[in-house]
Design an enzyme around this catalytic site. Structure first.
Site, PDB file in Angstrom:
ATOM      1  N   LYS A 110       5.039   9.749 -26.329  1.00  0.00           N
ATOM      2  CA  LYS A 110       3.745   9.461 -26.964  1.00  0.00           C
ATOM      3  C   LYS A 110       3.757   9.872 -28.431  1.00  0.00           C
ATOM      4  O   LYS A 110       3.948  11.038 -28.756  1.00  0.00           O
ATOM      5  CB  LYS A 110       2.647  10.219 -26.214  1.00  0.00           C
ATOM      6  CG  LYS A 110       1.243   9.928 -26.691  1.00  0.00           C
ATOM      7  CD  LYS A 110       0.197  10.583 -25.793  1.00  0.00           C
ATOM      8  CE  LYS A 110      -1.195  10.331 -26.322  1.00  0.00           C
ATOM      9  NZ  LYS A 110      -2.252  10.842 -25.459  1.00  0.00           N
ATOM     10  N   HIS A 137     -26.963  23.212 -27.307  1.00  0.00           N
ATOM     11  CA  HIS A 137     -27.027  22.614 -28.640  1.00  0.00           C
ATOM     12  C   HIS A 137     -27.110  21.095 -28.453  1.00  0.00           C
ATOM     13  O   HIS A 137     -26.449  20.539 -27.572  1.00  0.00           O
ATOM     14  CB  HIS A 137     -25.756  22.997 -29.413  1.00  0.00           C
ATOM     15  CG  HIS A 137     -25.784  22.571 -30.851  1.00  0.00           C
ATOM     16  ND1 HIS A 137     -25.423  21.300 -31.249  1.00  0.00           N
ATOM     17  CD2 HIS A 137     -26.108  23.240 -31.988  1.00  0.00           C
ATOM     18  CE1 HIS A 137     -25.543  21.206 -32.567  1.00  0.00           C
ATOM     19  NE2 HIS A 137     -25.960  22.370 -33.034  1.00  0.00           N
ATOM     20  N   CYS A 146      -6.557  12.726 -29.644  1.00  0.00           N
ATOM     21  CA  CYS A 146      -5.136  12.357 -29.787  1.00  0.00           C
ATOM     22  C   CYS A 146      -4.746  11.838 -31.177  1.00  0.00           C
ATOM     23  O   CYS A 146      -3.979  12.467 -31.906  1.00  0.00           O
ATOM     24  CB  CYS A 146      -4.760  11.307 -28.745  1.00  0.00           C
ATOM     25  SG  CYS A 146      -5.392  11.690 -27.096  1.00  0.00           S
ATOM     26  N   ASP A 154      -1.631  18.348 -29.193  1.00  0.00           N
ATOM     27  CA  ASP A 154      -2.557  17.735 -30.155  1.00  0.00           C
ATOM     28  C   ASP A 154      -3.986  18.262 -30.020  1.00  0.00           C
ATOM     29  O   ASP A 154      -4.774  18.171 -30.939  1.00  0.00           O
ATOM     30  CB  ASP A 154      -2.530  16.203 -30.063  1.00  0.00           C
ATOM     31  CG  ASP A 154      -2.721  15.677 -28.642  1.00  0.00           C
ATOM     32  OD1 ASP A 154      -2.729  16.491 -27.697  1.00  0.00           O
ATOM     33  OD2 ASP A 154      -2.840  14.452 -28.470  1.00  0.00           O
ATOM     34  N   HIS A 155      -4.316  18.797 -28.830  1.00  0.00           N
ATOM     35  CA  HIS A 155      -5.657  19.380 -28.610  1.00  0.00           C
ATOM     36  C   HIS A 155      -5.619  20.096 -27.274  1.00  0.00           C
ATOM     37  O   HIS A 155      -4.611  20.064 -26.569  1.00  0.00           O
ATOM     38  CB  HIS A 155      -6.749  18.298 -28.615  1.00  0.00           C
ATOM     39  CG  HIS A 155      -6.467  17.156 -27.680  1.00  0.00           C
ATOM     40  ND1 HIS A 155      -6.560  17.275 -26.309  1.00  0.00           N
ATOM     41  CD2 HIS A 155      -6.044  15.888 -27.923  1.00  0.00           C
ATOM     42  CE1 HIS A 155      -6.234  16.129 -25.746  1.00  0.00           C
ATOM     43  NE2 HIS A 155      -5.897  15.267 -26.694  1.00  0.00           N
TER      44      HIS A 155
END
Length: 474
Positions: free
Chosen positions: A75, A198, A27, A260-261
């Site tokens: 937000k 990984h 965020c 944002d993502h």
């Protein structure tokens, strides 16, 4: 898989960017990049607590200075000082040699009945405020306006069962929204075995409480509930579009929808973000309005730092030369790139980086052409990853060893953009400094406080072992 009528409306009457990325998949650092137009290593927004200085001049500040009426709801989260103590301590201690679950196990929760529409009440309240502002204020303005609405959805909800400083691992919706999801269309993601993961992915999966057993039904439910939460988000976008249409403002207003993502929703045995896999780092970006090409799909790679110069371009405000981003206006209007920027053509790559919690190394992602290259830490202590997104869209096969020449050339480009070993080292020093001052501020209470953060379920089994690991790190 899910019906998103207003996203589809924007696709029909505007442009969609097929390869848009966040500059940091969490965020606060992501929003710091979007509001500043600068990459994360320049904002030094290393975690969810550390964002921009409150007095940083954002694109909205500049628009206001140049005569725009500006309004923000919901937000924002781009200045420093948000998120829990747990979140910070987990980010600071990621170099410590221990492995602790920091999140509640991802789960679903169905609430209300088929008539229950307003599940995420805070977002709906902010949407109502924005709608009322359009109908009561914007309609009467003589100057142009810029309105920002930040929604929390489709972010998962807090999970209080996880104890103090609980994380957000609950996918919550109502039967009303779940009814808009086609269960049969939901893909169950393939997972590597734990031993083949990984090392940084394994750390992420473990700290996110995802290394246990999950049935196909559990995974399908988490994904279905996430899609239902997207449908609720879409309805809020719909309220804004409808308010603009009802007031006659839609035909003279540019509308931008982005995030944002992303959300992994159990891809790669993870939920949440904090990862460079597509589910986390790829974001929606749709634009419609006067002068914007309709039904256009743009394949070029773009990222959230491009929002700053784009907003200034729309407002015909001179664009500062120090920005990391490039204006999207040439792509939006269907022009050739080279007519565009006084800074020269847009680069053929985008950069994303992450320095916060749930990963035990700084991560740098370069996306260009069909390749996604992911480098870690100092560039040699952790093996890199290379994915061919054309041949392997699900990113299941790391081909870094198979294509050493490609790795070398992509790493060279990455180092020309950011001296990443140096940045990683600065973040390590920052984390240690912050932790030491936090520890000192607690005095005698340190042992009790650190034991009862979000990792308490594991920490309290062997508190001495984990305290010793921290002492060794210090």
């Amino acid at each position: 898989t899910v019906d998103l009528p207003f996203i589809n409306f924007m696709r029909r009457y505007g442009t969609v960017f097929l390869n848009a990325y966040t500059n940091s998949p969490i965020c606060c650092p992501s929003r710091a990049a979007m509001w500043s137009g600068l990459f994360t290593h320049l904002t030094e927004s290393w975690n969810n607590f550390k964002g921009l200085d409150p007095d940083y001049v954002t694109w909205m500040d500049l628009m206001e200075k140049y005569g725009y009426h500006t309004q923000k709801y919901g937000k924002l989260d781009y200045t420093s000082g948000h998120h829990s103590v747990s979140n910070r301590v987990e980010a600071w201690t990621r170099d410590v040699d221990f492995l602790l679950r920091q999140e509640g196990r991802p789960m679903v929760n169905l609430t209300g009945d088929r008539k229950h529409v307003r599940v995420m009440e805070a977002d709906w309240r902010n949407t109502d405020k924005a709608v009322n502002w359009i109908k009561e204020e914007a309609i009467n303005l003589t100057q142009p306006f810029a309105l920002y609405l930040g929604l929390n959805l489709p972010h998962p909800y807090p999970s209080p069962y996880a104890g103090e400083n609980f994380g957000s691992s609950t996918f919550l919706t109502s039967p009303y929204w779940l009814g808009k999801v086609t269960y049969e269309a939901i893909k169950i993601p393939k997972w590597s075995s734990l031993s083949e993961m990984h090392p940084v992915d394994y750390y992420s999966s473990y700290t996110k409480n995802c290394t246990g057993e999950f049935t196909k039904q559990e995974v399908r439910n988490i994904r279905a509930f996430y899609y239902a939460m997207c449908a609720e988000t879409d309805a809020m976008l719909g309220e804004i579009i409808s308010a603009l249409r009802d007031t006659g403002l839609l035909k003279k207003t540019i509308v931008i929808f982005t995030a944002d993502h992303g959300e992994l929703a159990m891809e790669h045995r993870q939920f949440y973000k904090m990862s460079m896999y597509e589910g986390s780092s790829h974001v929606p970006l749709l634009v419609m309005g006067p002068g914007i090409k309709k039904q256009q799909q743009v394949p070029n790679v773009v990222s959230l730092v491009d929002i700053y110069p784009t907003m200034l371009d729309i407002a015909r405000i001179p664009v500062p030369q120090n920005l990391s981003g490039y204006s999207l206006i040439p792509l939006l209007c269907g022009k050739a790139e080279n007519e565009a920027s006084p800074r020269g053509p847009r680069p053929s790559w985008v950069l994303s980086e992450f320095h916060g919690c749930n990963v035990n190394s700084s991560i740098y992602m370069l996306r260009t052409g069909k390749w996604k290259y992911i480098a870690y830490s100092d560039g040699h202590s952790v093996l890199p990853q290379l994915f061919d997104l054309t041949a392997d869209p699900d990113e299941l096969t790391n081909v870094a060893i198979k294509f050493p020449v490609t790795v070398r050339s992509l790493d060279k480009i990455l180092r020309s953009i950011v001296n990443y070993p140096k940045v990683s080292s600065s973040v390590k020093e920052y984390n240690k400094r912050q932790f030491i001052s936090w520890k000192q501020s607690l005095g005698q209470n340190y042992s009790n406080v650190i034991a009862n953060l979000r990792w308490h379920q594991d920490w309290l089994k062997e508190p001495k072992k984990y305290e010793n690991a921290i002492d060794k790190w210090l």
